[in-house]
Design an enzyme around this catalytic site. Structure first.
Site, PDB file in Angstrom:
ATOM      1  N   ASP A   8       0.872  -1.228  -0.095  1.00 40.59           N
ATOM      2  CA  ASP A   8       0.002  -0.052   0.137  1.00 40.59           C
ATOM      3  C   ASP A   8       0.766   1.290  -0.012  1.00 40.59           C
ATOM      4  OD1 ASP A   8       0.955   0.322   2.642  1.00 40.59           O
ATOM      5  OD2 ASP A   8      -1.102   0.165   3.464  1.00 40.59           O
ATOM      6  N   CYS A  65       3.005  -3.127   4.184  1.00 40.30           N
ATOM      7  CA  CYS A  65       2.341  -1.834   4.552  1.00 40.30           C
ATOM      8  C   CYS A  65       3.034  -1.218   5.647  1.00 40.30           C
ATOM      9  CB  CYS A  65       0.879  -2.259   4.981  1.00 40.30           C
ATOM     10  SG  CYS A  65       0.594  -3.162   6.274  1.00 40.30           S
ATOM     11  N   THR A  67       2.739  -1.321   9.002  1.00 39.37           N
ATOM     12  CA  THR A  67       3.066  -2.325   9.991  1.00 39.37           C
ATOM     13  C   THR A  67       3.508  -3.651   9.489  1.00 39.37           C
ATOM     14  OG1 THR A  67       0.827  -2.809  10.236  1.00 39.37           O
ATOM     15  CG2 THR A  67       1.603  -1.080  11.665  1.00 39.37           C
ATOM     16  N   GLY A  68       2.904  -3.903   8.468  1.00 42.63           N
ATOM     17  CA  GLY A  68       2.849  -5.276   8.010  1.00 42.63           C
ATOM     18  C   GLY A  68       1.697  -6.304   8.436  1.00 42.63           C
ATOM     19  N   HIS A  98      10.056 -24.170   9.166  1.00 41.29           N
ATOM     20  CA  HIS A  98       9.035 -24.940   9.856  1.00 41.29           C
ATOM     21  C   HIS A  98       7.583 -24.746   9.490  1.00 41.29           C
ATOM     22  CE1 HIS A  98      11.764 -25.273  13.611  1.00 41.29           C
ATOM     23  NE2 HIS A  98      12.413 -25.660  12.428  1.00 41.29           N
ATOM     24  N   ASN A  99       7.271 -23.666   8.849  1.00 42.64           N
ATOM     25  CA  ASN A  99       5.891 -23.178   8.151  1.00 42.64           C
ATOM     26  C   ASN A  99       5.802 -23.196   6.928  1.00 42.64           C
ATOM     27  OD1 ASN A  99       6.490 -20.879  10.605  1.00 42.64           O
ATOM     28  ND2 ASN A  99       5.339 -22.605  11.224  1.00 42.64           N
ATOM     29  N   ARG A 132       8.546 -33.818  10.428  1.00 45.14           N
ATOM     30  CA  ARG A 132       7.506 -33.200  11.128  1.00 45.14           C
ATOM     31  C   ARG A 132       6.604 -32.102  10.900  1.00 45.14           C
ATOM     32  NH1 ARG A 132      11.989 -31.739  14.144  1.00 45.14           N
ATOM     33  NH2 ARG A 132      11.434 -29.716  15.252  1.00 45.14           N
ATOM     34  N   HIS A 133       7.278 -31.198  10.346  1.00 44.30           N
ATOM     35  CA  HIS A 133       6.645 -29.876   9.820  1.00 44.30           C
ATOM     36  C   HIS A 133       5.779 -29.944   8.816  1.00 44.30           C
ATOM     37  CE1 HIS A 133       9.691 -28.157  12.710  1.00 44.30           C
ATOM     38  NE2 HIS A 133      10.717 -28.652  11.857  1.00 44.30           N
ATOM     39  N   ARG A 136       2.442 -30.714  10.091  1.00 43.57           N
ATOM     40  CA  ARG A 136       1.550 -29.691  10.645  1.00 43.57           C
ATOM     41  C   ARG A 136       1.283 -28.463   9.592  1.00 43.57           C
ATOM     42  NH1 ARG A 136       6.568 -29.790  14.897  1.00 43.57           N
ATOM     43  NH2 ARG A 136       5.740 -31.310  16.195  1.00 43.57           N
TER      44      ARG A 136
END
Length: 145
Positions: A8, A65, A67-68, A98-99, A132-133, A136
């Site tokens: 933005d 943006c 703040t994000g 991990h994500n 293992r990730h 998840r």
């Protein structure tokens, strides 16, 4: 690798700096806007970047943006997106490891250009560990909106 990038008005100047960094490192990108510091609504640009990543047109995304936070919320509304709001390189690294985050959210009013460049570098060059990730991440992807 092709990167979708969007912001933005509050993230415009930082986006311009990151575009220079991407060009210096020969990283292909598509700029989804905005294209000035004139006030715009962040959900529009968070969604555009997220849809480009979710569709496979781009491999990863970067949203910015002030703040994000708001733009990360917008990006995460798109199914298949795992957008992580980060303010340091370790978070950018670990959210990839991990994500399997596919979109990085930055706050232009929080981080300066040097730190932002480093986070982008880490985010783009860190692989998902799987193992293992992966279980998840699969659970995250299975959550219905």
């Amino acid at each position: 690798m092709k990167i979708a990038i969007g912001c933005d008005h509050g993230g415009y100047l930082l986006k311009q700096d990151i575009l220079i960094w991407l060009e210096e490192h020969d990283i292909d990108y598509e700029d989804f806007g905005c294209f000035s510091t004139e006030s715009v609504d962040y959900p529009i640009y968070g969604e555009k970047v997220a849809r480009a990543v979710a569709s496979g047109a781009c491999d990863r995304g970067i949203v910015i943006c002030t703040t994000g936070i708001g733009i990360s919320i917008a990006a995460n509304k798109v199914r298949g997106i795992r957008c992580a709001h980060c303010a340091d390189p370790l978070s950018a690294e670990m959210t990839r490891r991990h994500n399997d985050a596919n979109v990085l959210a930055l706050g232009a009013g929080i981080v300066g250009p040097n730190l932002a460049r480093r986070m982008v570098e880490v985010f783009l060059n860190t692989d998902f560990e799987g193992g293992r990730h992966a279980r998840r991440v699969g659970q995250l992807d299975a959550i219905e909106p």
